[in-house]
Design a protein around this motif. Structure first.
Motif, PDB file in Angstrom:
ATOM      1  N   ASN A 165       0.813  -1.220   0.000  1.00 25.33           N
ATOM      2  CA  ASN A 165       0.000   0.000   0.000  1.00 25.33           C
ATOM      3  C   ASN A 165       0.843   1.265   0.000  1.00 25.33           C
ATOM      4  O   ASN A 165       0.298   2.358   0.103  1.00 25.33           O
ATOM      5  N   TYR A 181       2.485   4.245  -1.717  1.00 27.05           N
ATOM      6  CA  TYR A 181       1.952   4.855  -2.939  1.00 27.05           C
ATOM      7  C   TYR A 181       2.872   4.661  -4.141  1.00 27.05           C
ATOM      8  O   TYR A 181       2.405   4.474  -5.272  1.00 27.05           O
ATOM      9  N   ARG A 211       2.503   1.034  -5.301  1.00 30.82           N
ATOM     10  CA  ARG A 211       1.187   0.802  -5.896  1.00 30.82           C
ATOM     11  C   ARG A 211       1.097   1.404  -7.293  1.00 30.82           C
ATOM     12  O   ARG A 211       0.549   0.774  -8.213  1.00 30.82           O
ATOM     13  N   THR A 220      -4.306   8.317  -6.288  1.00 30.67           N
ATOM     14  CA  THR A 220      -3.248   8.103  -5.296  1.00 30.67           C
ATOM     15  C   THR A 220      -2.746   9.434  -4.744  1.00 30.67           C
ATOM     16  O   THR A 220      -2.548   9.599  -3.529  1.00 30.67           O
ATOM     17  N   THR A 266      -6.752   2.083  -5.357  1.00 31.26           N
ATOM     18  CA  THR A 266      -6.078   3.062  -4.481  1.00 31.26           C
ATOM     19  C   THR A 266      -6.763   3.244  -3.133  1.00 31.26           C
ATOM     20  O   THR A 266      -6.375   4.133  -2.381  1.00 31.26           O
ATOM     21  N   ASN A 291      -6.610   1.827  -0.332  1.00 33.73           N
ATOM     22  CA  ASN A 291      -5.813   1.629   0.881  1.00 33.73           C
ATOM     23  C   ASN A 291      -4.388   2.167   0.748  1.00 33.73           C
ATOM     24  O   ASN A 291      -3.493   1.748   1.477  1.00 33.73           O
ATOM     25  N   VAL A 292      -4.175   3.075  -0.201  1.00 32.51           N
ATOM     26  CA  VAL A 292      -2.832   3.612  -0.428  1.00 32.51           C
ATOM     27  C   VAL A 292      -2.439   4.532   0.728  1.00 32.51           C
ATOM     28  O   VAL A 292      -3.261   5.307   1.238  1.00 32.51           O
ATOM     29  N   GLU A 293      -1.172   4.464   1.127  1.00 31.84           N
ATOM     30  CA  GLU A 293      -0.644   5.311   2.197  1.00 31.84           C
ATOM     31  C   GLU A 293       0.640   5.974   1.731  1.00 31.84           C
ATOM     32  O   GLU A 293       1.284   5.527   0.773  1.00 31.84           O
ATOM     33  N   ASP A 304       4.590   2.691   3.893  1.00 29.42           N
ATOM     34  CA  ASP A 304       4.121   1.305   3.885  1.00 29.42           C
ATOM     35  C   ASP A 304       3.740   0.886   5.299  1.00 29.42           C
ATOM     36  O   ASP A 304       4.596   0.791   6.182  1.00 29.42           O
ATOM     37  N   SER A 362       1.808  -1.917   5.896  1.00 26.96           N
ATOM     38  CA  SER A 362       1.420  -3.329   5.919  1.00 26.96           C
ATOM     39  C   SER A 362       2.301  -4.136   6.855  1.00 26.96           C
ATOM     40  O   SER A 362       1.831  -4.999   7.595  1.00 26.96           O
TER      41      SER A 362
END
Length: 921
Positions: free
Chosen positions: A708, A710, A713, A835, A903, A905-907, A910, A912
């Motif tokens: 996730n 950006y 992604r 994003t 997009t 859950n894009v941050e 990271d 995750s």
């Protein structure tokens, strides 16, 4: 979006009550005539259409010989020849309608499909006694009737990967041979044979040959395969002419016409206004046809248009060298003139909706008969005008009706017609022909006047609707995504606004009802009322916004936005302007002032690479080597990019990364393998077909599994759609896609760095910088659309793009694949913009609504730039621009939904791995 049909392209079809041919006008000129009317020039016409055959391929000499030696001998001997100029869209259905019905079909009918006649129309086939048509089911099914016999092959035989494009033409020639054979004839064709013998006149034999179209799409017009197909047609025509003459005992009453519905561009496509698509050969010979070497002289008024005459002067010397013909014998016509030519040869009434002019230069008749033919043409055009006038007058309130002109109106037409009749009675045939041509032209102008009767009113209403929609969007953005406060509306003011809206609506309803307006007219009028009702109720938002913003800053922002949008509008006419924009963006001080030297260099390189493609030639030939090189470059670039991303990947993410690279490499191999197979004429390998489908589906889903972060992604999304882009490419589209990715990455990186202060929790309000981001997105959206083509090439897709998925002719499947190819860069760019909005905490919907509001400026431009005059390339492009402008607004909402999937859950960093650690703890 539908307003363009009601304003510019309403159906031209009207229902006339009387038919005109030589016999009917002869009685009108000489009512007491006791002698029988003159026999028509021909009893039957054999009309041969070689689909997709361009004029220069037919007429030119290649390696000191013609590809059609027999037809060439007719051109140089007994035939009358020239160029038939067709109009956009250069597709089979509208072109055949023009040839047999005499009018250029309205756009709304073309969009519903080839086999469906939205509005039933009159045609030469309707007026004839018997018609035998043999050929493609897509064409012959358009003209089905009780007295029309149709023979056609199965649609599955229309395979663009076929090793022998002439096999379908062979199917047609075999049926002709069986029907007209005198001995050993097949019994299944005996009923047809009997009808051909029994019908003594007004017989049409229509043969549709698809071989040249298949060869042009698959192998391109400049290839030997295309010329071999033409040579096969030439031999077939020579044989069928003898068979038909023998069948009728060589009675000398058969006329032959050889032509094409449309041409073929160098890219192997058609549909647009390319001269190679709009110029088709015309060759006439036989009964009633004037010899090509016979001087026309002053006794015949040639019906060539001014454009054709200018073309003679401009191209004559060139064509003399390449065609080795006497260009002075060339007699061009408009494609719609073909209908009038057929009617004159057969002696049938001219179809009621015909707008063509009798090409008297091709007809071998005396001055008296030619004057009558043109007079019948003029009567038909005059009646069409008067019917149109009557319809408009009946459907308009007498208070508001403004007639075109008295001399042509019902009850006044005798002033013009009597003059032509007197010329004929006094044997002043040249004057009669000139007067008839003048009446035809005036009737066309009058018909056009009533066709455009409602333009001013509708255009004003629709423009107010667009402006109201833009202002409503701005109010919505201010109320939902900014801190601007809205004052509570006074109850009396709200009631007054509602009452005023109701009164305005009633007044418009009364006006429209009195003029018998269509239902859509009410919608065009009420949409602005709804918008402006809400705008006036939220006027305090606009007032408070203007109070709290610097007038200078607002003026500069609005001015720059308008300039930017107008420049992009110009890009639809000259795509090279996008290259200039890239270079200006690359060196703009305001955009690079905060960058490091490394970032500036990367930004400039990305801009330079992206600018090259909108300068490139869109007519380059297909070359799978470019596609393979593009795929290899994407793999290499991703490996380099991976080393510079600021997020460490887990093992599963590395596996995902290399799986995506593998799919890109596999796609490149499939392109190479498929094109090699097609070049050897062995068809599309079944494994390649299924592999292409599987790779496309899998590759589009893999980005959902990526990190996730950006940057990762964005990279994964571009890689995910790179594989289908490779499979659908035929030249340098993959390299363009890669350069677009490079530019987008640098743009997102710069925007995120410039807004580091936007860190925090939750969405923030829309800010001034978001307007800049929206403008950049619109720019990239348009570049993604026009990166490897222009507006004309969009209308003429290169079918080679779909040959890795399907080669059997399937219009809807092929169109879906080609649209998917166009939309791939748009999906990637939209995902990148989504994003950016998430990382900078801008409201997702607020950003997209801002884009929607700005896009309407371009759409209003395209609305007024549509034209129904000038070249058909300009007219067709005007329609496309307006359609694209509206489609952008609609497609944007679909793309927003798609981008949300990729997009959501894009941050900025990271998270995750942190989540996994917390769960383990």
């Amino acid at each position: 979006m539908y307003s363009i049909i009601d304003i510019y392209f309403r159906s031209p079809i009207v229902r006339t009550t009387e038919n005109f041919n030589l016999e009917s006008v002869l009685k009108e000129v000489s009512p007491n005539l006791s002698e029988a009317p003159k026999k028509p020039p021909a009893d039957r016409v054999v009309f041969i259409v070689s689909d997709g055959l361009r004029a220069d391929a037919f007429f030119e000499i290649h390696n000191n010989k013609s590809s059609a030696p027999y037809l060439r001998s007719i051109v140089e001997g007994v035939g009358s020849w020239g160029i038939s100029h067709t109009r956009m869209p250069t597709e089979s259905r509208p072109c055949h309608v023009a040839m047999f019905a005499g009018f250029y079909e309205d756009v709304s009918a073309v969009t519903t499909g080839w086999q469906e006649n939205v509005v039933q129309f009159d045609s030469v086939f309707n007026q004839s006694n018997y018609v035998l048509q043999i050929g493609s089911p897509d064409v012959v099914k358009m003209f089905r009737s009780d007295h029309v016999e149709s023979l056609y092959y199965e649609p599955e035989l229309e395979d663009f990967a076929s090793a022998d494009p002439s096999k379908l033409d062979g199917w047609v020639f075999e049926r002709v041979g069986s029907i007209f054979a005198k001995q050993n004839a097949s019994d299944e064709y005996e009923p047809i044979r009997q009808k051909l013998r029994n019908q003594k006149d007004r017989v049409v034999i229509f043969l549709h040959l698809l071989g040249a179209d298949l060869a042009g799409h698959a192998y391109k017009p400049a290839t030997q395969a295309y010329r071999e197909t033409l040579n096969y047609v030439d031999q077939g025509v020579q044989k069928l002419e003898k068979q038909i003459k023998d069948f009728y005992n060589d009675d000398g009453r058969t006329a032959f016409i050889f032509t094409a519905d449309h041409g073929m561009s160098n890219r192997g496509s058609h549909g647009d206004g390319d001269p190679d698509c709009t110029r088709t050969p015309l060759l006439c010979w036989g009964s009633g046809i004037r010899r090509g070497d016979e001087p026309i002289g002053k006794k015949v008024i040639d019906s060539q248009s001014n454009n054709d005459r200018q073309a003679y002067d401009k191209e004559g010397d060139m064509m003399k060298k390449q065609w080795r013909l006497d260009i002075d014998q060339r007699r061009d016509i408009e494609q719609a003139d073909m209908c009038a030519l057929l009617s004159c040869l057969l002696g049938t009434p001219i179809p009621g909706n015909n707008i063509g002019t009798v090409p008297v230069g091709h007809i071998d008749e005396d001055d008296f008969s030619l004057a009558l033919h043109l007079f019948a043409n003029a009567r038909q055009m005059l009646q069409q005008f008067q019917t149109k006038e009557l319809v408009k007058k009946t459907n308009t309130s007498p208070r508001f009706f403004v007639p075109y002109g008295a001399p042509l109106s019902i009850g006044h037409e005798h002033l013009v017609l009597d003059g032509i009749k007197n010329h004929i009675r006094n044997r002043q045939y040249q004057k009669a022909q000139l007067a008839s041509l003048d009446l035809i032209e005036k009737a066309k102008q009058g018909f056009d006047y009533y066709q455009k009767y409602d333009w001013t009113f509708l255009m004003s209403v629709v423009t107010l609707g667009y402006i109201g929609w833009m202002l409503y969007l701005m109010c919505f953005i201010l109320s939902h995504y900014t801190t601007v406060k809205q004052e509570k509306l006074n109850k009396m003011t709200s009631i007054f606004i509602d009452v005023f809206t109701v009164i305005a609506g009633c007044a418009l309803t009364a006006y429209l009802y009195a003029n018998f307006a269509a239902e859509t007219f009410y919608a065009y009028c009420f949409f602005p009322l709804v918008f402006y009702n809400q705008i006036f109720k939220q006027s305090s938002l606009l007032k408070n916004f203007l109070k709290n913003v610097s007038f200078t800053s607002l003026s500069v922002t609005v001015l720059l936005c308008l300039i930017g949008l107008e420049v992009m509008v110009y890009g639809y006419y000259r795509r090279q302007i996008f290259s200039v924009c890239f270079l200006l963006v690359g060196i703009a001080p305001a955009l690079i002032v905060d960058m490091t030297f490394q970032s500036r260099f990367g930004w400039l390189v990305a801009c330079i690479f992206a600018s090259l493609f909108t300068l490139s030639d869109v007519s380059l030939q297909s070359n799978s080597l470019w596609v393979v090189v593009g795929g290899a470059w994407i793999v290499l670039k991703q490996l380099i990019w991976n080393n510079y991303t600021e997020s460490k990947r887990s093992k599963s993410q590395y596996v995902l990364f290399y799986v995506q690279l593998f799919l890109i490499g596999a796609s490149s191999f499939i392109v190479y393998s498929t094109d090699a197979s097609l070049a050897m004429k062995t068809g599309l390998p079944l494994f390649n077909q299924y592999a292409s489908i599987l790779i496309t589906l899998t590759s589009a889903l893999l980005p959902l599994l990526s990190s996730n972060h950006y940057k990762v992604r964005i990279q994964s999304v571009f890689m995910g759609f790179a594989a289908p882009m490779i499979l659908l490419s035929v030249k340098y589209e993959v390299l363009f896609y890669s350069s677009l990715e490079m530019f987008v990455y640098n743009w997102i990186k710069r925007e995120v760095k410039a807004r580091e202060s936007s860190s925090g929790v939750g969405e923030r309000a829309v800010q001034h910088q978001d307007v800049t981001s929206a403008m950049f997105y619109i720019f990239l959206f348009n570049v993604g659309f026009f990166g490897t083509g222009n507006l004309a090439t969009i209308a003429s897709f290169e079918l080679g793009s779909v040959y890795r998925f399907v080669t059997v002719f399937a219009p809807f499947v092929m169109t879906a694949l080609l649209l998917f190819k166009i939309i791939i860069p748009l999906i990637s760019v939209t995902a990148a913009y989504g994003t950016l909005l998430r990382v900078t905490r801008a409201p997702q919907y607020g950003g997209f609504f801002l884009v929607l509001a700005l896009l309407n400026v371009m759409t209003i431009n395209f609305f007024f730039l549509v034209s129904t005059e000038g070249s058909w390339l300009d007219i067709g492009n005007g329609i496309s621009r307006f359609g694209i402008g509206n489609a952008m607004i609609i497609v944007l909402l679909v793309l927003l939904g798609v981008s949300q999937v990729y997009t959501h859950n894009v941050e900025k960093t990271d998270t995750s791995n942190n989540v996994k650690k917390i769960k383990r703890t």
